[in-house]
Write an enzyme that holds these catalytic residues in place. Structure first.
Site, PDB file in Angstrom:
ATOM      1  N   MET A 273       0.852  -1.198   0.000  1.00 18.36           N
ATOM      2  CA  MET A 273       0.000   0.000   0.000  1.00 18.36           C
ATOM      3  C   MET A 273       0.890   1.251   0.000  1.00 18.36           C
ATOM      4  O   MET A 273       0.425   2.346   0.325  1.00 18.36           O
ATOM      5  CB  MET A 273      -0.939  -0.022   1.207  1.00 18.36           C
ATOM      6  N   GLY A 274       2.158   1.082  -0.340  1.00 20.35           N
ATOM      7  CA  GLY A 274       3.045   2.238  -0.459  1.00 20.35           C
ATOM      8  C   GLY A 274       3.591   2.706   0.882  1.00 20.35           C
ATOM      9  O   GLY A 274       3.581   1.963   1.857  1.00 20.35           O
TER      10      GLY A 274
ATOM     11  N   HIS B 135       9.094   1.348   3.388  1.00 22.35           N
ATOM     12  CA  HIS B 135      10.198   1.386   4.346  1.00 22.35           C
ATOM     13  C   HIS B 135      11.066   0.147   4.119  1.00 22.35           C
ATOM     14  O   HIS B 135      10.795  -0.660   3.214  1.00 22.35           O
ATOM     15  CB  HIS B 135       9.683   1.478   5.789  1.00 22.35           C
TER      16      HIS B 135
ATOM     17  N   HIS C 195       9.453  -3.253   3.346  1.00 24.05           N
ATOM     18  CA  HIS C 195       9.006  -3.489   1.963  1.00 24.05           C
ATOM     19  C   HIS C 195      10.199  -3.793   1.053  1.00 24.05           C
ATOM     20  O   HIS C 195      10.120  -4.632   0.151  1.00 24.05           O
ATOM     21  CB  HIS C 195       8.300  -2.254   1.400  1.00 24.05           C
TER      22      HIS C 195
ATOM     23  N   GLN D 219     -10.490  -2.727   2.218  1.00 23.17           N
ATOM     24  CA  GLN D 219     -10.017  -3.378   3.444  1.00 23.17           C
ATOM     25  C   GLN D 219     -10.019  -2.453   4.657  1.00 23.17           C
ATOM     26  O   GLN D 219      -9.523  -2.808   5.718  1.00 23.17           O
ATOM     27  CB  GLN D 219      -8.636  -4.005   3.228  1.00 23.17           C
TER      28      GLN D 219
ATOM     29  N   GLY E  98       5.160 -10.039   3.894  1.00 26.63           N
ATOM     30  CA  GLY E  98       5.895  -9.924   5.148  1.00 26.63           C
ATOM     31  C   GLY E  98       5.257 -10.747   6.258  1.00 26.63           C
ATOM     32  O   GLY E  98       4.033 -10.878   6.322  1.00 26.63           O
TER      33      GLY E  98
ATOM     34  N   ASP F 269       2.595  -9.047   9.095  1.00 29.43           N
ATOM     35  CA  ASP F 269       1.139  -9.226   9.063  1.00 29.43           C
ATOM     36  C   ASP F 269       0.882 -10.724   8.969  1.00 29.43           C
ATOM     37  O   ASP F 269       0.481 -11.250   7.923  1.00 29.43           O
ATOM     38  CB  ASP F 269       0.553  -8.477   7.860  1.00 29.43           C
TER      39      ASP F 269
ATOM     40  N   SER G 229       6.517  -0.193  10.320  1.00 26.29           N
ATOM     41  CA  SER G 229       5.155  -0.140   9.770  1.00 26.29           C
ATOM     42  C   SER G 229       4.829   1.291   9.372  1.00 26.29           C
ATOM     43  O   SER G 229       5.238   2.240  10.047  1.00 26.29           O
ATOM     44  CB  SER G 229       4.158  -0.614  10.835  1.00 26.29           C
TER      45      SER G 229
ATOM     46  N   ARG H 170       2.166   2.593   9.772  1.00 28.05           N
ATOM     47  CA  ARG H 170       1.260   3.157  10.776  1.00 28.05           C
ATOM     48  C   ARG H 170       1.978   3.585  12.050  1.00 28.05           C
ATOM     49  O   ARG H 170       1.350   4.145  12.948  1.00 28.05           O
ATOM     50  CB  ARG H 170       0.162   2.151  11.109  1.00 28.05           C
TER      51      ARG H 170
HETATM   52  O1  PAF Z   1      -0.149  -5.714   3.483  1.00 23.63           O
HETATM   53  C1  PAF Z   1      -0.578  -4.804   2.745  1.00 23.63           C
HETATM   54  O2  PAF Z   1       0.067  -3.793   2.515  1.00 23.63           O
HETATM   55  C2  PAF Z   1      -1.980  -4.956   2.151  1.00 23.63           C
HETATM   56  O3  PAF Z   1      -2.860  -5.580   3.021  1.00 23.63           O
HETATM   57  C3  PAF Z   1      -1.965  -5.646   0.775  1.00 23.63           C
HETATM   58  C4  PAF Z   1      -1.497  -7.088   0.891  1.00 23.63           C
HETATM   59  C5  PAF Z   1      -1.087  -4.884  -0.189  1.00 23.63           C
HETATM   60  C6  PAF Z   1      -3.388  -5.689   0.192  1.00 23.63           C
HETATM   61  O4  PAF Z   1      -3.911  -4.406   0.032  1.00 23.63           O
END
Ligand code: PAF
Length: 205
Positions: A30-31, A34, A37, A61, A149, A152, A187, A189
């Site tokens: 979701m961009g 960091h 990713h 989501q 990852g 999650d 994260s 967040r």
């Molecule tokens: O983990 C995430 O960033 C999101 O849940 C994903 C897997 C890209 C789906 O939107």
């Protein structure tokens, strides 16, 4: 690195790579990228000849009172990081490209039982939104391997179950959580934490 925003352009680019005999790796995100990713991207590059990274903040989501609007969107900085790490394609679709009929009732992918507990219990509908968008992205990219990852962890289990149940011919590979020096999992967040929350959060580790 080529940036693609439409599903057609993405399909054309990936098909061309596949016809040239390349295997396709995929890292959905979701961009607000960091180091966590970037580790996923490095693993995907190791496993496949050509790597697609998607950046899409998926409305499906997020619950009604969640942080969809506040979720950090940093596309320009993300592109620089992906370019520096050698991603081949960035897929950065609009909400319209992903959901041409808007967010009205549509086909959903729902994974039972495993989504009833933990994060799923606190965020009704969240994992259905994740499973649905990941299915759509998988159908668009058609990767050989996709990297997620372990941060999650419940999401990883949901994706594995979905891929198994739906006979999707995709290897799901996981990468260990990348942490700040005090142990807090990286994260997007973390910036939402108050200074008190930030101080106590590493205790989870
Ligand atoms: O983990 C995430 O960033 C999101 O849940 C994903 C897997 C890209 C789906 O939107």
């Amino acid at each position: 690195m080529q940036t693609l925003t439409s599903v057609d352009a993405l399909r054309r680019a990936v098909n061309k790579a596949r016809k040239a005999g390349k295997t396709i790796g995929f890292v959905p995100t979701m961009g607000n990228l960091h180091e966590g990713h970037l580790q996923l991207l490095r693993r995907a590059k190791h496993l496949a000849d050509c790597v697609v990274v998607s950046i899409f903040v998926n409305p499906l989501q997020f619950g009604a009172n969640e942080d969809l609007d506040a979720y950090p969107r940093t596309l320009a900085a993300d592109k620089e990081k992906l370019f520096a790490e050698g991603a081949n394609f960035l897929f950065a679709p609009t909400v319209d490209a992903m959901y041409p009929e808007g967010m009205k009732p549509q086909t959903l992918v729902s994974v039972p039982r495993i989504t009833d507990t933990l994060c799923g219990a606190a965020r009704p509908g969240h994992f259905t939104g994740v499973a649905t968008v990941v299915t759509k992205l998988f159908n668009m990219v058609q990767p050989d391997v996709a990297v997620f990852g372990e941060k999650d962890f419940q999401q990883l289990m949901v994706i594995r179950k979905m891929v198994g149940d739906m006979c999707m011919p995709i290897d799901i590979v996981s990468v260990a959580t990348v942490r700040e020096t005090d142990g807090l999992a990286m994260s997007s967040r973390n910036n939402f934490l108050s200074s008190k929350e930030r101080r106590v959060a590493p205790r989870l580790h």
